[in-house]
Motif scaffolding. Sequence first.
Motif, mmCIF file in Angstrom:
data_model
loop_
_atom_site.group_PDB
_atom_site.id
_atom_site.type_symbol
_atom_site.label_atom_id
_atom_site.label_comp_id
_atom_site.label_asym_id
_atom_site.label_seq_id
_atom_site.Cartn_x
_atom_site.Cartn_y
_atom_site.Cartn_z
ATOM 1 N N LEU A 373 0.903 -1.140 0.087
ATOM 2 C CA LEU A 373 0.049 -0.251 0.059
ATOM 3 C C LEU A 373 0.894 1.272 -0.011
ATOM 4 C CD1 LEU A 373 -1.882 -2.239 0.865
ATOM 5 C CD2 LEU A 373 -2.952 -0.532 2.224
ATOM 6 N N SER A 374 2.197 1.258 -0.369
ATOM 7 C CA SER A 374 3.087 2.182 -0.214
ATOM 8 C C SER A 374 2.873 3.458 -1.159
ATOM 9 C CB SER A 374 4.556 1.700 -0.485
ATOM 10 O OG SER A 374 4.700 1.101 -1.720
ATOM 11 N N GLU A 375 1.934 3.274 -2.194
ATOM 12 C CA GLU A 375 1.434 4.343 -3.127
ATOM 13 C C GLU A 375 0.534 5.345 -2.463
ATOM 14 O OE1 GLU A 375 3.092 5.239 -6.046
ATOM 15 O OE2 GLU A 375 4.665 3.906 -5.191
ATOM 16 N N THR A 376 0.008 4.918 -1.531
ATOM 17 C CA THR A 376 -1.398 5.845 -0.722
ATOM 18 C C THR A 376 -0.700 7.320 -0.213
ATOM 19 O OG1 THR A 376 -2.123 3.561 -0.147
ATOM 20 C CG2 THR A 376 -3.162 5.821 0.634
ATOM 21 N N ARG A 377 -1.400 8.055 -0.726
ATOM 22 C CA ARG A 377 -0.775 9.469 -0.464
ATOM 23 C C ARG A 377 -1.762 10.249 0.607
ATOM 24 N NH1 ARG A 377 0.982 11.824 -5.900
ATOM 25 N NH2 ARG A 377 2.328 13.319 -4.675
ATOM 26 N N HIS A 408 1.631 16.916 10.823
ATOM 27 C CA HIS A 408 1.812 16.861 9.023
ATOM 28 C C HIS A 408 1.570 18.134 8.583
ATOM 29 C CE1 HIS A 408 3.156 12.866 9.626
ATOM 30 N NE2 HIS A 408 1.922 12.628 10.270
ATOM 31 N N ALA A 409 0.720 19.096 9.111
ATOM 32 C CA ALA A 409 0.085 20.325 8.369
ATOM 33 C C ALA A 409 1.250 21.315 8.440
ATOM 34 C CB ALA A 409 -1.349 20.874 8.960
ATOM 35 N N LEU A 410 1.660 21.767 7.394
ATOM 36 C CA LEU A 410 2.719 22.889 7.533
ATOM 37 C C LEU A 410 2.023 24.129 8.053
ATOM 38 C CD1 LEU A 410 4.574 22.147 4.292
ATOM 39 C CD2 LEU A 410 5.121 21.443 6.556
ATOM 40 N N SER A 411 2.845 24.920 8.746
ATOM 41 C CA SER A 411 2.600 26.266 9.324
ATOM 42 C C SER A 411 2.605 27.290 8.150
ATOM 43 C CB SER A 411 3.382 26.586 10.533
ATOM 44 O OG SER A 411 2.916 27.846 10.924
ATOM 45 N N LEU A 565 -15.399 6.850 8.831
ATOM 46 C CA LEU A 565 -14.033 6.702 8.214
ATOM 47 C C LEU A 565 -14.294 7.681 6.911
ATOM 48 C CD1 LEU A 565 -11.767 4.692 8.380
ATOM 49 C CD2 LEU A 565 -12.542 3.538 6.512
ATOM 50 N N GLY A 566 -12.971 8.219 6.892
ATOM 51 C CA GLY A 566 -12.635 9.050 5.820
ATOM 52 C C GLY A 566 -11.129 9.270 5.504
ATOM 53 N N VAL A 567 -10.645 10.087 4.601
ATOM 54 C CA VAL A 567 -9.475 10.113 4.146
ATOM 55 C C VAL A 567 -9.128 11.615 4.206
ATOM 56 C CG1 VAL A 567 -9.141 8.124 2.923
ATOM 57 C CG2 VAL A 567 -9.856 10.157 1.751
ATOM 58 N N LEU A 568 -8.024 12.141 4.539
ATOM 59 C CA LEU A 568 -7.404 13.351 4.846
ATOM 60 C C LEU A 568 -6.335 13.787 3.841
ATOM 61 C CD1 LEU A 568 -7.351 16.079 6.404
ATOM 62 C CD2 LEU A 568 -5.506 14.849 7.813
ATOM 63 N N PHE A 569 -6.536 14.885 3.162
ATOM 64 C CA PHE A 569 -5.697 15.239 2.141
ATOM 65 C C PHE A 569 -4.751 16.338 2.476
ATOM 66 C CE2 PHE A 569 -9.208 13.506 -0.199
ATOM 67 C CZ PHE A 569 -8.857 12.853 -1.125
ATOM 68 N N LEU A 570 -3.587 16.003 2.751
ATOM 69 C CA LEU A 570 -2.804 17.116 3.164
ATOM 70 C C LEU A 570 -1.558 17.611 2.048
ATOM 71 C CD1 LEU A 570 -1.832 16.179 6.754
ATOM 72 C CD2 LEU A 570 -2.939 17.900 6.018
ATOM 73 N N PRO A 571 -1.247 18.785 1.901
ATOM 74 C CA PRO A 571 -0.541 19.154 0.925
ATOM 75 C C PRO A 571 0.883 18.401 1.023
ATOM 76 C CG PRO A 571 -1.633 21.047 1.558
ATOM 77 C CD PRO A 571 -1.927 19.973 2.426
ATOM 78 N N SER A 572 1.274 18.179 2.153
ATOM 79 C CA SER A 572 2.819 17.667 2.354
ATOM 80 C C SER A 572 2.787 16.252 1.721
ATOM 81 C CB SER A 572 3.118 17.720 3.842
ATOM 82 O OG SER A 572 2.125 16.887 4.466
ATOM 83 N N ALA A 573 1.825 15.674 1.613
ATOM 84 C CA ALA A 573 1.872 14.122 1.352
ATOM 85 C C ALA A 573 1.759 14.088 -0.316
ATOM 86 C CB ALA A 573 0.420 13.281 1.640
ATOM 87 N N PHE A 574 1.555 15.326 -0.981
ATOM 88 C CA PHE A 574 1.449 15.429 -2.258
ATOM 89 C C PHE A 574 2.776 16.092 -3.000
ATOM 90 C CE2 PHE A 574 -2.614 14.364 -1.185
ATOM 91 C CZ PHE A 574 -3.102 13.399 -2.418
#
Length: 636
Positions: A373-377, A408-411, A565-574
């Motif tokens: 599952l390493s490609e998960t972002r 993980h959320a950048l300031s 259940l949900g998924v969180l999108f963070l800019p740092s992961a992309f």
Amino acid sequence: MLQEGAHGKWTVSSSDESAEENSDSEKPCTSSLSDPACGRTSGPQYPCSEARKAAHKRKASPLKLTDKSLSTDAPPAVKQRPSQEGSGWCLSSSDEEPEDQKKHIHKETVKEEKCDVPEEHPLSLCKDDKLLENLKEEEYNVTPSEAQDTWDLVTGGNPFRFFLTKVSGIEQNYNSGALHIKGEQVASTRRGLLGESKRMLIFGLWVFLNAYILSPLFGTLISSAQFNYCIDVGWLVRQYPQEFRKKPLLIVHGEKRESKAELIAQARPYENISFCQAKLDIAFGTHHTKMMLLLYEEGLRVVIHTSNLIAEDWHQKTQGIWLSPLYPRLPKGASSSAGESATNFKSDLISYLAAYNSPALKEWIDLIQEHDLSETRVYLLGSTPGRYQGSDKEKWGHLRLRKLLKEHALSIPAHESWPLVGQFSSIGSMGADGSKWLCSEFQESLVAASSSVTTFRKCDVPIHLVYPTVNNVRQSLEGYPAGGSLPYSIQTAQKQLWLHSYFHKWSAEVTGRTHAIPHIKTYMRLSPDFQKIAWFLVTSANLSKAAWGALEKNGSQMMIRSYELGVLFLPSAFGLDKGYFHVGRGNLPERKDSATYFPVPYDLPPEQYGCKDQPWIWNIPYTDAPDTHGNMWVPS
């Protein structure tokens, strides 16, 4: 019993008034409508809320507006006293209102396929050559290149893998890149019957219309697991391609007693179906998670979405989907830590499944362990019922979100002034004022960031809550019955009038879905100009303590009632070091530098309720203006 309030006078039945006390003990009622065309019932039987039951009743027996002089553009049925113009309303606890509504198996009239037709290969012999000759490009409003674009997005061209569901009744271009649970049938041809360009067009159309979640194009299915709240078993089976309908299927649910018995009864014709009952030991909790686990010969896929497994949730509503990549099998003998992503998605998913403490899910835990599952972002964000202390407090709910944002959320400079936007189909009991939960512990979790902020107060962060008005529902594609998926009762509404100042209308012209009532639930934090996104969450969790959890014992304990259940999108992961996404316009990310543009599914900035706007309340009548089908709403 006659009552009066900000919405004028209405009548509430005794069962409505006592629903809160009886919500967990009321016996579900069942009904069906005979369908002679196929020898089976056209009205599926499944447990759901009183609001949905009322919607099906009105679909089956619509009430036409008696005053023919009224225009369809007239305002909704709101009789408001001047002293009440500033009042507000609040939704009940979960998507299907567990605190205020009884679970019922209800009537339903659903437009769906009359009989199952075996699916054909796109290049097989066509039974009706004239039908094929009449197949024209303009009928589908899609070219082969557009079909290929859609397929590319599904298979990796969309960096976020975030999709909306297809909606019937809107322009085709607004469905570009959207997904459905089941494909559509397109006429096929034999080689040599038509010219090459027309055959390629047909093949392109077949790909376009069959790029659906359960499509064999995604893999050769071995088995699957469906997690959901409201399930119509017969309908669900028919969404699988013919060749997959006898593959092992595990249904994970939270039903009890009579509703559980009815669910099991629905599955009796299908020997391949088994069940896992989620434990719900805390009152008013629900199994609200909506997830698919799909095991293929080629690998494994995870789908986290917002739709119930019933026909109407996939027809004319706005729903959200996160579709994982196809996860390949790890080599034999791989270590237990192999195949993990930078977001820790694999171990978090295994931890979530382990929380069910069910032998039926042990097989799926082992299967996930065997895949890469390493490609998960994205980050997984779940809720499971229980009372948690110590480090376990941060495993689930809003404290889990707080932890992820801090780590993980950048300031961003001036980040503290960025507003919050929450959008959902139900709201729970918030308390006498905002300080009880919304603007205290919950808001503190949503404004968390990687660096501590001491220059502002949490209460200074603007909060915009997006929930449909009565007029949004009235003017929707479904009309008033769309309000059946917004289980907001007058009993709950009257308890929290202070919430009105936070409400904003549902508007989604940018995606063509303004008139497709939302069942999707999203949360995000944006810049004051609404052009940048610090983070984005799509989830099954509505705005409720039951879903997100609430602190107890002076903050030393977190109590959660439901599975979510949900998924969180963070800019740092992309790979975005600026700490934000740009707001993407339309249904799909921008073609240029698409990884920086997140496709927000509704209009920004949100528009606040006007003085005459009221949120939709399902269990009071609206008879002053007709809906888009010329009907009025009388729920009982």
